[in-house]
Each structure stands twice: as C-alpha cells, then as structure tokens.
Design a protein around this motif. Structure first.
Motif, PDB file in Angstrom:
ATOM      1  N   GLU A   1      54.176 -11.612  44.918  1.00  0.00           N
ATOM      2  CA  GLU A   1      54.476 -10.766  43.753  1.00  0.00           C
ATOM      3  C   GLU A   1      53.509 -11.060  42.612  1.00  0.00           C
ATOM      4  O   GLU A   1      53.214 -12.207  42.315  1.00  0.00           O
ATOM      5  CB  GLU A   1      55.917 -10.998  43.278  1.00  0.00           C
ATOM      6  CG  GLU A   1      56.295 -10.147  42.063  1.00  0.00           C
ATOM      7  CD  GLU A   1      57.738 -10.353  41.630  1.00  0.00           C
ATOM      8  OE1 GLU A   1      57.979 -10.555  40.420  1.00  0.00           O
ATOM      9  OE2 GLU A   1      58.635 -10.331  42.513  1.00  0.00           O
ATOM     10  N   ILE A   2      53.025  -9.990  41.967  1.00  0.00           N
ATOM     11  CA  ILE A   2      52.132 -10.127  40.817  1.00  0.00           C
ATOM     12  C   ILE A   2      52.964 -10.097  39.534  1.00  0.00           C
ATOM     13  O   ILE A   2      53.767  -9.183  39.330  1.00  0.00           O
ATOM     14  CB  ILE A   2      51.084  -8.994  40.778  1.00  0.00           C
ATOM     15  CG1 ILE A   2      50.223  -9.004  42.046  1.00  0.00           C
ATOM     16  CG2 ILE A   2      50.217  -9.107  39.531  1.00  0.00           C
ATOM     17  CD1 ILE A   2      49.400 -10.257  42.221  1.00  0.00           C
ATOM     18  N   PHE A   3      52.775 -11.111  38.720  1.00  0.00           N
ATOM     19  CA  PHE A   3      53.464 -11.159  37.424  1.00  0.00           C
ATOM     20  C   PHE A   3      52.392 -11.056  36.343  1.00  0.00           C
ATOM     21  O   PHE A   3      51.497 -11.893  36.239  1.00  0.00           O
ATOM     22  CB  PHE A   3      54.238 -12.475  37.268  1.00  0.00           C
ATOM     23  CG  PHE A   3      55.048 -12.545  35.986  1.00  0.00           C
ATOM     24  CD1 PHE A   3      56.369 -12.170  35.969  1.00  0.00           C
ATOM     25  CD2 PHE A   3      54.452 -12.971  34.798  1.00  0.00           C
ATOM     26  CE1 PHE A   3      57.113 -12.229  34.789  1.00  0.00           C
ATOM     27  CE2 PHE A   3      55.174 -13.026  33.617  1.00  0.00           C
ATOM     28  CZ  PHE A   3      56.505 -12.657  33.615  1.00  0.00           C
TER      29      PHE A   3
ATOM     30  N   GLN B   1      47.093 -12.258  34.990  1.00  0.00           N
ATOM     31  CA  GLN B   1      48.219 -12.214  35.919  1.00  0.00           C
ATOM     32  C   GLN B   1      48.251 -13.456  36.800  1.00  0.00           C
ATOM     33  O   GLN B   1      47.241 -14.137  36.979  1.00  0.00           O
ATOM     34  CB  GLN B   1      48.108 -10.975  36.807  1.00  0.00           C
ATOM     35  CG  GLN B   1      46.815 -10.951  37.615  1.00  0.00           C
ATOM     36  CD  GLN B   1      46.593  -9.640  38.340  1.00  0.00           C
ATOM     37  OE1 GLN B   1      46.819  -9.544  39.549  1.00  0.00           O
ATOM     38  NE2 GLN B   1      46.144  -8.617  37.601  1.00  0.00           N
ATOM     39  N   VAL B   2      49.421 -13.733  37.325  1.00  0.00           N
ATOM     40  CA  VAL B   2      49.561 -14.785  38.331  1.00  0.00           C
ATOM     41  C   VAL B   2      50.224 -14.180  39.567  1.00  0.00           C
ATOM     42  O   VAL B   2      50.934 -13.181  39.478  1.00  0.00           O
ATOM     43  CB  VAL B   2      50.400 -15.984  37.814  1.00  0.00           C
ATOM     44  CG1 VAL B   2      49.647 -16.737  36.730  1.00  0.00           C
ATOM     45  CG2 VAL B   2      51.766 -15.532  37.311  1.00  0.00           C
ATOM     46  N   LYS B   3      49.983 -14.800  40.715  1.00  0.00           N
ATOM     47  CA  LYS B   3      50.561 -14.332  41.974  1.00  0.00           C
ATOM     48  C   LYS B   3      51.525 -15.378  42.498  1.00  0.00           C
ATOM     49  O   LYS B   3      51.176 -16.549  42.650  1.00  0.00           O
ATOM     50  CB  LYS B   3      49.449 -14.079  42.996  1.00  0.00           C
ATOM     51  CG  LYS B   3      49.914 -13.421  44.280  1.00  0.00           C
ATOM     52  CD  LYS B   3      48.717 -13.105  45.173  1.00  0.00           C
ATOM     53  CE  LYS B   3      49.149 -12.370  46.433  1.00  0.00           C
ATOM     54  NZ  LYS B   3      47.981 -12.040  47.295  1.00  0.00           N
TER      55      LYS B   3
ATOM     56  N   GLY C   1      56.381 -18.174  46.007  1.00  0.00           N
ATOM     57  CA  GLY C   1      57.739 -18.372  46.509  1.00  0.00           C
ATOM     58  C   GLY C   1      58.328 -19.727  46.209  1.00  0.00           C
ATOM     59  O   GLY C   1      59.539 -19.936  46.404  1.00  0.00           O
ATOM     60  N   THR C   2      57.522 -20.671  45.723  1.00  0.00           N
ATOM     61  CA  THR C   2      58.035 -22.017  45.421  1.00  0.00           C
ATOM     62  C   THR C   2      57.720 -22.468  43.991  1.00  0.00           C
ATOM     63  O   THR C   2      58.472 -23.260  43.422  1.00  0.00           O
ATOM     64  CB  THR C   2      57.438 -23.058  46.397  1.00  0.00           C
ATOM     65  OG1 THR C   2      56.007 -23.032  46.299  1.00  0.00           O
ATOM     66  CG2 THR C   2      57.845 -22.748  47.833  1.00  0.00           C
ATOM     67  N   SER C   3      56.645 -21.973  43.403  1.00  0.00           N
ATOM     68  CA  SER C   3      56.233 -22.417  42.065  1.00  0.00           C
ATOM     69  C   SER C   3      56.916 -21.591  40.978  1.00  0.00           C
ATOM     70  O   SER C   3      57.108 -20.377  41.126  1.00  0.00           O
ATOM     71  CB  SER C   3      54.718 -22.297  41.895  1.00  0.00           C
ATOM     72  OG  SER C   3      54.047 -23.095  42.833  1.00  0.00           O
ATOM     73  N   SER C   4      57.265 -22.260  39.892  1.00  0.00           N
ATOM     74  CA  SER C   4      57.819 -21.557  38.738  1.00  0.00           C
ATOM     75  C   SER C   4      56.698 -20.845  37.992  1.00  0.00           C
ATOM     76  O   SER C   4      55.503 -21.132  38.205  1.00  0.00           O
ATOM     77  CB  SER C   4      58.501 -22.543  37.793  1.00  0.00           C
ATOM     78  OG  SER C   4      57.535 -23.408  37.195  1.00  0.00           O
ATOM     79  N   LEU C   5      57.077 -19.941  37.110  1.00  0.00           N
ATOM     80  CA  LEU C   5      56.074 -19.243  36.313  1.00  0.00           C
ATOM     81  C   LEU C   5      55.251 -20.236  35.501  1.00  0.00           C
ATOM     82  O   LEU C   5      54.028 -20.107  35.406  1.00  0.00           O
ATOM     83  CB  LEU C   5      56.758 -18.234  35.376  1.00  0.00           C
ATOM     84  CG  LEU C   5      55.837 -17.452  34.439  1.00  0.00           C
ATOM     85  CD1 LEU C   5      54.812 -16.641  35.227  1.00  0.00           C
ATOM     86  CD2 LEU C   5      56.658 -16.538  33.528  1.00  0.00           C
TER      87      LEU C   5
END
Length: 346
Positions: A211-213, A169-171, A174-178
């Motif tokens: 947010e956790i993706f 997962q990534v967290k 608010g500024t970085s793209s996936l």
C-alpha cells in the motif's frame, strides 16, 4: 542517528537550506541589479504578471490569462463567509469531493489540501485566514514540470527543463509502522518536524504490504517530492505546445506545473491541465534528483539568471519599466507578511 543525518545533509547539497545553497552565487544576482540600475531587475520579465511572477502573485491572475480548457475548474472563496454560503458556492459550481483547496496567493505547498468531504471543508474554511480557491482534483496520472523561456524578439522558445514528479510517499511492508517507514525513507527522515505535525496521530499504524501512503500531496521539492529527469523527451512538438500557450499570455520565463494523461498526449496538446505557473522566481528544479554535481547545478542556475536578465532588459526597453525600489519593497514586505500568516496555520 542525528549525527548520521547531519552528515547526510552536509554531503548532499540538495538537502541544504535555500539560503546556504544560493549564498555563493548571490553576487551574480546583485551584479544584474547593478547592471540594470534596478534592484528589482526581473519585474519586466513577464509583463502580464504582477512583480514578474517572482513572488506573491495571485493564482487567479495567472488562470485568467490561460485558456479555460487547460486549467482546472476553479472558484474563489473569501475567508470567514458563512458555511452555508460556502456550501452553496460549491454546489452551484458543480464541484464534487474530493477536490483541492489552496490559498490564492501561496507558495511551497503551504495550506495545500485534498478535501475529502464536507467535514474536511468546514475545518479548512474555519482555519484559513486568507482568500483561497477550490478546484477540481485533476486525476491525470502524471505530474510534470516544464521550465520554459523565450526571448521576446524570437517566436520560438526553449524548454530547458522537463521533469516528472513523484509525491513524497512510503510503501507499506505489512510489519513496519508509519513512523518506522518515515525513519527509513531517504527524504522523509529529514523532515521530522513536518511529519510529526501532519502524521503523528497515525505513526503507530501498520501500513499493509504494497500500500502507498502519501506523506504530502504537494509536488514541490521543498515538500519532499522526487523528480525524474525527462530531458531526453524534449523535442519540437513539446516546445510548440508551450510556444502557443506562452505567446497568448506574454509569458517569457518560468515554470509550468502540469498533470497529463501521458507525455505523448501533452506533446499533442491534449489531455493535460495546468495546475499553475511560476514566473521570475521559479527555480529551475531540473537541477534536483538527476545526479548533478553542485558545480553543474550552479552553472544551470546562472544560465537561467542570465536569460532572466536579458529578457527583462529587453522588455524594460520596450514599454515595461522596472519597478522602483520603493514599490518593490512595499510589495515584497506585504507578500512576506502574508506567507508568515499562512505558515502559522499550515
């Protein structure tokens, strides 16, 4: 960037290719084959599971051995049946979205999916070429693995490994793209091909702060999951739970993958579900993510191989013969062809 990644992989044995990692100790495995006078020396290890649970075993076969109250509600689907029949089966079983779909015979999280809605289900059903299962998505918050073995002449076994899993997962910030978050992630950045296949259509999305993706829902090391070692939590109550389960199923060697409400509940034998268990082919995955040296990891693996050999030899001497070379080769060849087919559709 590529040079940096190369050296990171070179000096971190946990990122090595499976065959590269195991090559130096492979002669020990073949020594056990020679000593047993059986190439498939491990097949009697778990006599109630095909091929000892080394590879290619059916999840249905395993679930049928376990008490109904410790496994997810599961139904089995043949590929190619009409969508209307599929929908009726799910309705009759009372399954509700989201639920899990995965091949009945699978490995390494291949074609493991969370099915969110009917559109997802139809797409999955039209794509998968083999029998698969649909089961309740277990919502317990903690996913763990237990490596357990028990010598057949003893009533009490040993929990040799206990880990908690953190899915890849990534967290968001608010500024970085996936894509940027993946490139900075210590494990995901080494899985570019897989990330592009699964998430390239979302690479430009900005993930909100906090947010956790989830990049993968499969809790496997080869799918990038992080393992947290819980060896200090191993005690008599934990062993008792798995002694009881394993005595019922004649399971002597392997790894349980479980979701539970809490570690304490698991030790009391309540509020947990067994997602699956793996037999002779199970890797002692507690070697990962616990700052082990390569030498110590090899020592751990070799210890488990010795245990596997001793359990198998005893069972072979007590009514569960080794598979012949011809039988094992035919079975393994069919299993490998099956997995190659799955990989094409993953």
């Amino acid at each position: 960037m590529r040079i940096r990644k190369f050296f990171e992989r070179l000096f971190n044995w946990e990122l090595w290719n499976f065959y590269l990692l195991y090559a130096p100790i492979a002669p020990v495995w073949f020594w056990y084959c020679f000593k047993s006078k059986a190439f498939w020396f491990f097949t009697p290890s778990n006599p109630t599971i095909t091929f000892g649970g080394f590879e290619g075993e059916s999840k249905r076969e395993m679930y049928n051995l376990l008490p109904a109250d410790v496994i997810p509600q599961t139904i089995y689907i043949k590929p190619g049946i009409p969508v209307s029949e599929l929908q009726q089966k799910i309705k009759d079983a009372g399954l509700e979205y989201p639920f899990v779909a995965k091949p009945d015979v699978g490995m390494k999280g291949i074609l493991f999916r969370i099915i969110e809605d009917e559109a997802n289900l139809v797409k999955y059903h039209e794509r998968i070429p083999v029998r698969y299962l649909v089961q309740t998505k277990i919502e317990y918050p903690i996913e763990i693995s237990i490596f357990y073995y028990r010598f057949p002449w003893q009533k009490t076994g040993i929990v040799s490994g206990f880990i908690e899993k953190e899915l890849l997962q990534v967290k968001g910030d608010g500024t970085s793209s996936l894509k940027q978050l993946i490139d900075k992630h210590p494990r995901a950045k080494h899985r570019q091909e897989e990330m592009e296949l699964r998430h390239s259509h979302r690479f430009d999305r900005i993930i909100p702060a906090g947010e956790i993706f989830y990049l993968s829902f499969a809790g496997n090391h080869n799918r990038g999951a992080k393992f947290i070692n819980l060896k200090n939590q191993i005690d008599e109550s934990l062993v008792n739970v798995f002694d009881e389960l394993s005595n019922k199923t004649h399971f002597y060697y392997g790894r349980y993958d479980i979701k539970t409400a809490s570690i304490e509940d698991l030790k009391q034998g309540k509020n947990f579900a067994i997602l699956e268990y793996n037999g002779a082919g199970a890797e002692p995955n507690h070697i990962y993510d616990c700052r082990m040296t390569l030498l110590r990891a090899y020592k751990t693996i070799l210890h488990h191989w010795k245990v596997l050999f001793e359990i198998s030899r005893y069972n072979a001497q007590h009514g569960y013969p080794y598979w012949t070379y011809k039988r094992g080769r035919k079975y393994l060849r069919a299993a490998r062809l099956h997995f190659k087919k799955l990989e094409k559709f993953d």
